[in-house]
Design an enzyme around this catalytic site. Structure first.
Site: not given
Lengths: 418, 95, 472
Positions: A7, A82, A106
């Site tokens: 990420k 996210s 997330s």
């Protein structure tokens, strides 16, 4: 040599780390996050940084400055957020696994929307050094993979105390992979009735409750219980997360790194222009909200109150774990939304985090795993919540479920052959 | 509670954000809705509850007082938007 | 009407740790800009603070010496504001649960000043404006250097009291070894809160805060200036504005700093990246037991045990290194008064000639103690000893070897002295004549000649005695 995705809020030395924000510009950290260093040491090969909501603020990966991620199951839909890029990459079989971060769901929510397994570990058990902070007291790095066994293997590498993160602690778990026996006899699974009421999609309800049946058939005991604090979790979470975010994101000012606005007149204007043009709307909204709840005159009514509510929520979990070993809940009220549907109503988007945020407030481990699909063929996820350091129990229950079902083996079109 | 554009101005100033006029009212309305929703918390009686900032009983985490060589300056400055060989540059900030 | 000045102080003291408060960079003063920095102290994203154990220890030691209550459960908080010398845009400090509270300091003359609190925090960087490029350079070397901020109650009434307090504070902290308190390097900085009121009034007037006070002299002058300014304002029927004012050393005046927007709203909240600190009774007991003897106790003890004059005690305790040097020299057998004389005379002169701090002194107590012993034992006369001192000071040389190699031992053999006396008397019949006719001056001349004959190594007392015997 296992290909992984990272990420883009996790610092990778010399490699652009953007948090999916314009304000970080071409930032190349002169240091490596502990989590990615550990994985690299263990033989992982990064195939790239994965897209995300800007600064991990969002539930659909649509707030990214670099554009949205599409859900591999239906390209007109969002992958969740996210960590949407990480979840989509694993679902599409672009990488074997990915690491994401989870501040209020997330990892778990995009895992659910994309049909993969994701774990948000107990707070502190994975180092946050090098994770660009959204809300420091809630953020945690964790794996997204095809099944619980892979998540266990990754967590075995990730967990442990890091001298560079004062909030990290010696993992009181470990050897998770070896511990996956699939034996859940006598395990007490709590089903909080408050999590299955109004606002939950019927298909999701049925699929999640079916998890209880599978585990029961393997010898687990299923009990209903009440969890009477559900209405407070979203407001408490957003107050605390926004407050910390408003402080954490103050360092992005166009001075030391990242992007700087042009045509400013003096220092104050440099700050204002850089931050106003460098942050997206959702980030600005949360910065303003966080500044408000900390500002003089409102601190007690909002921020302090939220910290008290956090204590009450933690206590509710403590009580639940006095009688249960694990809790079973939905991950999200519905399956993946269409792209472009969510951002117009921020409050509605916040409310969809209702099943995941309490886990972060209490610092607990939470796992999301595929447990069905809706009439459109979109994946449905179930959440298992454990007590502090209950990762082993959590993963073993998921492993037991995955031994009897094949939801985790399904791949979207184009990914089946792998 | 009512979130006025004056209040939005105040918190924007503290946050070093300057919203264009046309965005201000919309932001005030959104924040009012969000903050209004947060007032749900007032339904919960928390009298006597100690605010919990750290969820864990973790405490006393220290570092030894031993010097580790600092980072190479060129590496630290490499990301600065205004390049300079020895410092971070800003518009005049000294009174 | 007579006016009363009411003053409170906020003093920032840099702690003498080797590393910064939250990272392992050096705290050494100076250095090229941004060379004592790392991703943590430059506020790079994703980095985290980890508390230096020594900072906590030094803060507690300071709190104990200032008679504070030590907070057994203490936390850090974030103070949020934007300024280019603060790379994270928040300072990690303590608001809600500072490490020490409610102390008091006796500043002499029967006056006690109450300490409101003492807390730990990190220092900010340095900004230097470059007129050539019309840009300000931010240097983060000082960022993250540990500070304690010591806040007093508004207990001062005069500049003299303020200076006495600061002297006391400086003495205490340097004796504890927690800070070098060098104002010129910014390791002791002071903000002065001041208001005035009619004498006898129980209410406090509106106060101003003065910054940029970099010497005791500046503090005293700024206090006098600001008190007069406020009194004049009130007498003219105007009112004092609560504001921050800057002392301008060159103009000898304070002026209002550009007021930034409205009031400051620092949005303090608990620092989530640093777990709380809980101090055990054992920890506190151990630190309490290890507290060094402070200057007032030393002075009292030296006077009582060794009869050392008050003046000597003050001189020798003016610097903790000097005091320790003195004690160590005495411990090696030097008579206290002799040791004191040598240190206040030769040692201070040697340091001053070299513009050297006591801390940097090469000479060690064993060397000085040996030198004093040789003089006391009669092996070396004092004048020769001073020469030896100069010779061995810079390299802490071996006194005995030097004396031997240069043949400086005192001549203690009466026969040798007698022979020299004989030679001198033969060579100076005129002086012998003068002495016998009652001219005392001639005796001094003869003593000098004998000393010269013996290259200054004789004990002057022996020369006197033998010469007198021979002339009798």
């Amino acid at each position: 040599m296992v290909p992984m995705g990272i990420k883009d809020n996790i610092c990778t030395q010399g490699i652009k780390t953007s948090c999916a924000s314009k304000i970080l510009g071409d930032f190349r950290p002169p240091y490596e996050a502990t989590a990615s260093a550990l994985l690299t040491e263990a033989g992982a090969v990064s195939i790239g940084k994965t897209n995300m909501d800007e600064f991990a603020m969002g539930s659909t990966t649509e707030t990214s400055f670099y554009g949205p991620v599409k859900n591999p199951w239906d390209l007109s839909r969002a992958p969740g957020g996210s960590s949407g890029g990480s979840a989509a990459a694993v679902a599409a079989r672009s990488c074997w696994y990915a690491v994401g971060s989870d501040t209020g769901g997330s990892i778990r929510q995009p895992a659910s929307y994309c049909g993969v397994t994701g774990v948000k570990p107990t707070y502190g058990t994975v180092s946050r050094y090098g994770l660009i902070a959204y809300a420091s007291s809630l953020d945690q790095i964790g794996p997204l993979a095809r099944d619980a066994a892979d998540c266990a293997a990754i967590l075995d590498v990730l967990q442990g105390k890091d001298p560079r993160d004062g909030t990290s602690l010696d993992g009181q778990y470990g050897h998770l992979l070896e511990g996956l026996t699939g034996d859940v006899r006598g395990l007490k699974i709590g089903v909080p009735t408050d999590c299955f009421g109004d606002g939950l999609n019927g298909e999701v309800r049925r699929a999640v409750l079916a998890v209880a049946d599978v585990l029961k058939s393997r010898g687990a005991e299923v009990v209903e219980l009440s969890f009477p604090v559900m209405e407070y979790v979203v407001p408490a979470y957003y107050i605390i997360a926004a407050a910390e975010a408003s402080s954490n994101l103050s360092r992005f000012d166009g001075v030391k790194y990242g992007w700087r606005a042009e045509g400013y007149d003096g220092l104050a204007d440099l700050y204002n222009k850089t931050r106003t043009e460098g942050f997206g709307m959702e980030v600005k909204r949360r910065i303003l909200l966080g500044t408000f709840v900390l500002s003089s005159g409102y601190y007690d009514a909002y921020y302090r109150k939220a910290l008290q509510v956090k204590a009450v929520i933690k206590e509710a979990f403590d009580r639940a774990f006095e009688t249960c070993d694990l809790l079973l809940t939905p991950v999200a009220p519905a399956t993946a939304p269409r792209l472009g549907e969510s951002l117009s109503d921020p409050l509605q988007m916040y409310l969809s985090d209702v099943y995941t945020v309490s886990v972060n407030l209490a610092g607990l481990p939470g796992l999301s795993m595929p447990c069905g699909s809706d009439s459109r063929g979109l994946p449905i996820g179930a959440q298992l919540i454990g007590p502090h350091f209950g990762e082993g129990r959590l993963l073993n229950a998921a492993h037991a479920f995955q031994s009897d079902t094949d939801w985790h083996k399904r791949a979207p079109k184009g990914g089946e052959e792998l | 509670m009512k979130i006025t554009t004056e209040l939005v101005d105040y918190i924007s100033e503290l946050s070093r954000l300057s919203l264009p006029e046309e965005e201000k009212e919309a932001m005030a309305a959104q924040l009012e809705r969000i903050v209004g929703y947060m007032d749900v918390l007032n339904r919960l009686d928390t009298a006597g509850v100690e605010p919990m900032s750290h969820v864990f009983p973790l405490k006393n985490v220290f570092r030894e007082d031993e010097v580790v060589p600092s980072q190479d300056r060129a590496e630290l400055l490499a990301n600065a938007p205004a390049p300079d060989p020895e410092a971070f540059l800003v518009p005049k900030a000294v009174e | 009407m007579t006016w009363e000045t009411v003053i409170g102080l906020e003093t920032h003291v840099e702690l003498a740790t080797k590393t910064k408060i939250f990272c392992s960079c050096t705290t050494a003063f100076g250095g090229d800009p941004n060379t004592h920095c790392c991703p943590v102290c430059t506020g790079m994203p994703g980095t985290l603070p980890v508390l230096n154990k020594k900072v906590l220890e030094f803060a507690v030691k300071a709190g104990l010496a200032l008679n504070c209550e030590i907070t057994r459960y203490t936390k850090f908080d974030r103070k949020n504001y934007f300024y280019p010398d603060l790379p994270k845009a928040y300072q990690i400090s303590q608001l809600y649960l500072p490490i020490c509270r409610d102390g008091r300091v006796d500043i002499g003359g029967g006056k006690t000043v109450r300490i409101h609190e003492l807390h730990m925090e990190e220092d900010a960087g340095k900004l230097v404006h470059d007129p050539w490029i019309d840009q300000t350079r931010a240097d983060y070397n000082r960022c993250g250097v540990p500070l304690i901020e010591i806040v007093t109650e508004p207990d001062f009434r005069t500049a003299d009291e303020v200076i006495a307090y600061l002297e006391k504070l400086k003495e205490t902290l340097t004796y504890l070894g927690v800070s070098d308190c060098k104002m010129q390097e910014g390791s002791l900085r002071c903000d002065v809160n001041l208001s005035v009121r009619p004498a006898g009034s129980g209410e406090l007037g509106t106060r101003t805060e003065m910054k940029n006070l970099s010497s005791f002299k500046a503090i005293a002058r700024a206090i006098d200036y600001e008190a007069n300014r406020q009194i004049e304002l009130i007498q003219e029927g105007k009112r004092v504005v609560q504001e921050t004012r800057r002392w301008d050393e060159n103009k000898d005046a304070t002026y209002a700093m550009r007021s930034k927007e409205n009031a400051q709203d620092y949005r303090y909240f608990p620092e989530p990246d640093i777990p709380p600190v809980e101090l055990s009774q054992d920890y506190l007991d151990a630190l309490r037991a290890a507290q060094p003897e402070l200057a007032p106790a030393k002075r009292a003890r030296w006077q009582a045990d060794w009869g050392l004059p008050e003046y000597d005690c003050q001189m020798l305790t003016s610097d903790p290194t000097l005091a320790r040097f003195f004690e160590d020299t005495v411990a090696l057998g030097a008579p206290p008064k002799q040791a004191a004389n040598w240190i206040m005379g030769q040692v201070l002169a040697a340091l001053s000639a070299r513009a050297m701090e006591p801390k940097a002194m090469p000479l060690t107590p064993p060397t000085l103690a040996r030198l004093i012993a040789l003089v006391e034992g009669g092996a070396l006369n004092r004048n020769t000893a001073v020469k030896v001192f100069e010779a061995v000071f810079d390299a802490d040389g071996d006194v005995d070897a030097y004396v031997r190699d240069h043949g400086l031992e005192q001549v203690n053999d009466d026969a040798l002295v007698e022979q020299a006396v004989e030679r001198v008397l033969c060579a100076n019949p005129k002086s012998v004549e003068d002495y016998r006719s009652g001219k005392d001056k001639a005796f001094g001349f003869l003593v000098g000649q004998v000393m010269r004959e013996l290259k200054g190594k004789a004990d002057p007392r022996a020369v006197n005695r033998l010469l007198r015997d021979r002339l009798a």
